[in-house]
Design an enzyme around this catalytic site. Structure first.
Site, PDB file in Angstrom:
ATOM      1  N   ASN A   1       0.831  -1.202   0.000  1.00  0.00           N
ATOM      2  CA  ASN A   1       0.000   0.000   0.000  1.00  0.00           C
ATOM      3  C   ASN A   1       0.882   1.277   0.000  1.00  0.00           C
ATOM      4  O   ASN A   1       2.105   1.193  -0.151  1.00  0.00           O
ATOM      5  CB  ASN A   1      -0.923  -0.062   1.224  1.00  0.00           C
ATOM      6  CG  ASN A   1      -2.243   0.605   0.979  1.00  0.00           C
ATOM      7  OD1 ASN A   1      -2.290   1.749   0.551  1.00  0.00           O
ATOM      8  ND2 ASN A   1      -3.320  -0.104   1.270  1.00  0.00           N
TER       9      ASN A   1
ATOM     10  N   HIS B   1      21.506  -1.188  14.506  1.00  0.00           N
ATOM     11  CA  HIS B   1      22.817  -0.596  14.779  1.00  0.00           C
ATOM     12  C   HIS B   1      23.374  -1.211  16.060  1.00  0.00           C
ATOM     13  O   HIS B   1      22.632  -1.432  17.013  1.00  0.00           O
ATOM     14  CB  HIS B   1      22.685   0.926  14.973  1.00  0.00           C
ATOM     15  CG  HIS B   1      22.410   1.638  13.693  1.00  0.00           C
ATOM     16  ND1 HIS B   1      23.408   2.009  12.821  1.00  0.00           N
ATOM     17  CD2 HIS B   1      21.252   2.034  13.122  1.00  0.00           C
ATOM     18  CE1 HIS B   1      22.874   2.592  11.764  1.00  0.00           C
ATOM     19  NE2 HIS B   1      21.572   2.626  11.925  1.00  0.00           N
TER      20      HIS B   1
ATOM     21  N   ALA C   1      -2.364  -1.452   8.716  1.00  0.00           N
ATOM     22  CA  ALA C   1      -1.741  -0.125   8.565  1.00  0.00           C
ATOM     23  C   ALA C   1      -0.775   0.165   9.709  1.00  0.00           C
ATOM     24  O   ALA C   1      -0.992  -0.258  10.846  1.00  0.00           O
ATOM     25  CB  ALA C   1      -2.841   0.935   8.548  1.00  0.00           C
TER      26      ALA C   1
ATOM     27  N   LYS D   1      -5.859 -14.177  18.856  1.00  0.00           N
ATOM     28  CA  LYS D   1      -6.692 -15.316  18.474  1.00  0.00           C
ATOM     29  C   LYS D   1      -6.062 -16.040  17.288  1.00  0.00           C
ATOM     30  O   LYS D   1      -5.113 -15.533  16.679  1.00  0.00           O
ATOM     31  CB  LYS D   1      -8.105 -14.872  18.136  1.00  0.00           C
ATOM     32  CG  LYS D   1      -8.198 -13.857  17.009  1.00  0.00           C
ATOM     33  CD  LYS D   1      -9.643 -13.699  16.588  1.00  0.00           C
ATOM     34  CE  LYS D   1     -10.131 -12.296  16.692  1.00  0.00           C
ATOM     35  NZ  LYS D   1     -11.473 -12.060  16.208  1.00  0.00           N
TER      36      LYS D   1
HETATM   37  C1  LIG Z   1      -6.395  -7.307  13.686  1.00  0.00           C
HETATM   38  C2  LIG Z   1      -7.800  -7.142  13.136  1.00  0.00           C
HETATM   39  C3  LIG Z   1      -7.872  -7.748  11.728  1.00  0.00           C
HETATM   40  C4  LIG Z   1      -8.696  -7.935  14.076  1.00  0.00           C
HETATM   41  O1  LIG Z   1     -10.015  -7.832  13.687  1.00  0.00           O
HETATM   42  P1  LIG Z   1     -11.113  -8.756  14.436  1.00  0.00           P
HETATM   43  O2  LIG Z   1     -10.849 -10.197  14.183  1.00  0.00           O
HETATM   44  O3  LIG Z   1     -12.442  -8.231  14.046  1.00  0.00           O
HETATM   45  O4  LIG Z   1     -10.739  -8.548  15.963  1.00  0.00           O
HETATM   46  P2  LIG Z   1     -11.583  -7.933  17.135  1.00  0.00           P
HETATM   47  O5  LIG Z   1     -12.089  -6.583  16.760  1.00  0.00           O
HETATM   48  O6  LIG Z   1     -12.549  -8.986  17.561  1.00  0.00           O
HETATM   49  O7  LIG Z   1     -10.452  -7.729  18.251  1.00  0.00           O
HETATM   50  C5  LIG Z   1      -9.938  -8.767  19.038  1.00  0.00           C
HETATM   51  C6  LIG Z   1      -9.212  -8.106  20.193  1.00  0.00           C
HETATM   52  O8  LIG Z   1      -8.039  -7.474  19.682  1.00  0.00           O
HETATM   53  C7  LIG Z   1      -8.061  -6.057  19.933  1.00  0.00           C
HETATM   54  N1  LIG Z   1      -7.569  -5.423  18.723  1.00  0.00           N
HETATM   55  C8  LIG Z   1      -8.039  -5.555  17.465  1.00  0.00           C
HETATM   56  N2  LIG Z   1      -7.283  -4.878  16.581  1.00  0.00           N
HETATM   57  C9  LIG Z   1      -6.323  -4.289  17.325  1.00  0.00           C
HETATM   58  C10 LIG Z   1      -5.232  -3.466  16.974  1.00  0.00           C
HETATM   59  N3  LIG Z   1      -4.995  -3.137  15.695  1.00  0.00           N
HETATM   60  N4  LIG Z   1      -4.417  -3.043  17.943  1.00  0.00           N
HETATM   61  C11 LIG Z   1      -4.642  -3.393  19.259  1.00  0.00           C
HETATM   62  N5  LIG Z   1      -5.662  -4.195  19.641  1.00  0.00           N
HETATM   63  C12 LIG Z   1      -6.491  -4.629  18.679  1.00  0.00           C
HETATM   64  C13 LIG Z   1      -9.516  -5.724  20.202  1.00  0.00           C
HETATM   65  O9  LIG Z   1      -9.648  -4.585  21.019  1.00  0.00           O
HETATM   66  C14 LIG Z   1      -9.986  -6.974  20.880  1.00  0.00           C
HETATM   67  O10 LIG Z   1      -9.544  -6.964  22.208  1.00  0.00           O
HETATM   68  P3  LIG Z   1     -10.489  -7.509  23.408  1.00  0.00           P
HETATM   69  O11 LIG Z   1     -10.712  -8.970  23.100  1.00  0.00           O
HETATM   70  O12 LIG Z   1      -9.677  -7.268  24.638  1.00  0.00           O
HETATM   71  O13 LIG Z   1     -11.749  -6.720  23.335  1.00  0.00           O
HETATM   72  C15 LIG Z   1      -8.252  -5.660  13.018  1.00  0.00           C
HETATM   73  O14 LIG Z   1      -8.566  -5.131  14.290  1.00  0.00           O
HETATM   74  C16 LIG Z   1      -7.177  -4.774  12.387  1.00  0.00           C
HETATM   75  O15 LIG Z   1      -6.255  -4.268  13.027  1.00  0.00           O
HETATM   76  N6  LIG Z   1      -7.315  -4.587  11.040  1.00  0.00           N
HETATM   77  C17 LIG Z   1      -6.371  -3.857  10.259  1.00  0.00           C
HETATM   78  C18 LIG Z   1      -7.081  -2.753   9.439  1.00  0.00           C
HETATM   79  C19 LIG Z   1      -6.138  -2.147   8.452  1.00  0.00           C
HETATM   80  O16 LIG Z   1      -5.005  -1.832   8.760  1.00  0.00           O
HETATM   81  N7  LIG Z   1      -6.614  -1.997   7.243  1.00  0.00           N
HETATM   82  C20 LIG Z   1      -5.791  -1.503   6.160  1.00  0.00           C
HETATM   83  C21 LIG Z   1      -6.290  -2.091   4.891  1.00  0.00           C
HETATM   84  S1  LIG Z   1      -5.063  -3.057   4.058  1.00  0.00           S
END
Ligand SMILES: CC(C)(COP(=O)(O)OP(=O)(O)OC[C@H]1O[C@@H](n2cnc3c(N)ncnc32)[C@H](O)[C@@H]1OP(=O)(O)O)[C@@H](O)C(=O)NCCC(=O)NCCS
Length: 232
Positions: free
Chosen positions: A125, A155, A184, A225
């Site tokens: 990206n 380093h 991201a 997870k």
């Molecule tokens: C990692 C990710 C895919 C997980 O999505 P999900 O399976 O729906 O996960 P959930 O929302 O159920 O979150 C699970 C746990 O992780 C935590 N969590 C999710 N994403 C997190 C992140 N990026 N940073 C810190 N904690 C995060 C949630 O708060 C949750 O914690 P809890 O169980 O204590 O409540 C999503 O949160 C993410 O970061 N997506 C990236 C989006 C992005 O960058 N898009 C760009 C397009 S390419």
């Protein structure tokens, strides 16, 4: 029409659900035609490539004799591939590098980087940085969100009476296996292996290898997870 065209180029099904207007289709095709011309001048006549090369304004490949591309390359605005490295850069089919993203195999001349391999169907990206000092390997079907950084060197800093910049560097091999999604603003630290099927949540700093098919988040990244536990 656009879907069929892209399917033919990519040699795989590419379904577009949005119904583009004639004006939008013409604009897209016009931009792509300009990018093909620029791709020819900036990349195709210099580097080993197959298929089409789309290069947006400012896109460039330098030390192009050190890089080989597969079929179809898509370079965003002001993206740069500096391929100067000991073992060169090998990039597979259907590679996209977004606007302002940089692949830099050599930062300073006394430290020419090892080399980079990228598989097929990899999309990087916008505003990403891949710093090749130690070797970096990226597998097939890998997606990068915006502003991802991949590192492969630290380093040295043990001596307190010598400036850090004069203590040399230690290189590590950094690997991103197949079918990985990096969110991201992620930083992947030197020497880490992101195992196949992993998802790295946005903002994570990955300091240790991930487990296969795991979802990791946070700083430092920890597993929250396994992918098959997600209820989607
Ligand atoms: C990692 C990710 C895919 C997980 O999505 P999900 O399976 O729906 O996960 P959930 O929302 O159920 O979150 C699970 C746990 O992780 C935590 N969590 C999710 N994403 C997190 C992140 N990026 N940073 C810190 N904690 C995060 C949630 O708060 C949750 O914690 P809890 O169980 O204590 O409540 C999503 O949160 C993410 O970061 N997506 C990236 C989006 C992005 O960058 N898009 C760009 C397009 S390419």
């Amino acid at each position: 029409m656009l879907g069929k065209l892209i399917s033919r180029l990519k040699k795989e099904d590419y379904t577009i659900t949005y119904d583009f207007s004639a004006r939008e289709t013409i604009r897209i095709l016009f931009d792509k035609a300009i990018q093909i011309l620029r791709g020819f001048v900036k990349v195709k006549i210099k580097a080993s490539t197959k298929g089409l090369v789309f290069a947006a304004k400012g896109a460039n490949v330098i030390f192009s004799g050190k890089v080989s591309f597969g079929r179809n390359l898509n370079m965003g605005r002001y993206s740069l591939i500096n391929a100067l490295s000991v073992n060169g850069v090998k990039i597979g089919d259907n590679f996209t590098i977004g606007d302002f993203s940089i692949i830099e195999c050599t930062g300073v001349l006394r430290g020419v980087g090892e080399g980079l391999t990228i598989g097929n169907n990899v999309g990087i990206n916008h505003h990403c940085f891949i710093g090749v000092r130690g070797e970096i390997v990226i597998g097939d079907n890998v997606i990068f969100g915006p502003r991802v950084t991949v590192l492969s060197e630290n380093h040295n800093f043990n001596l307190t009476d010598v400036p850090i910049k004069e203590q040399g560097e230690t290189r590590y091999k950094t690997v991103i296996e197949d079918d990985v999604w990096i969110g991201a603003n992620v930083i992947i630290m030197p020497g880490v292996t992101i195992k196949s099927g992993s998802i790295v949540g946005s903002g994570a700093v990955v300091t240790k290898d991930t487990q296969k098919d795991s979802v990791v988040v946070g700083v430092p990244a920890k597993i929250v997870k396994k992918r098959n536990e997600k209820d989607n």
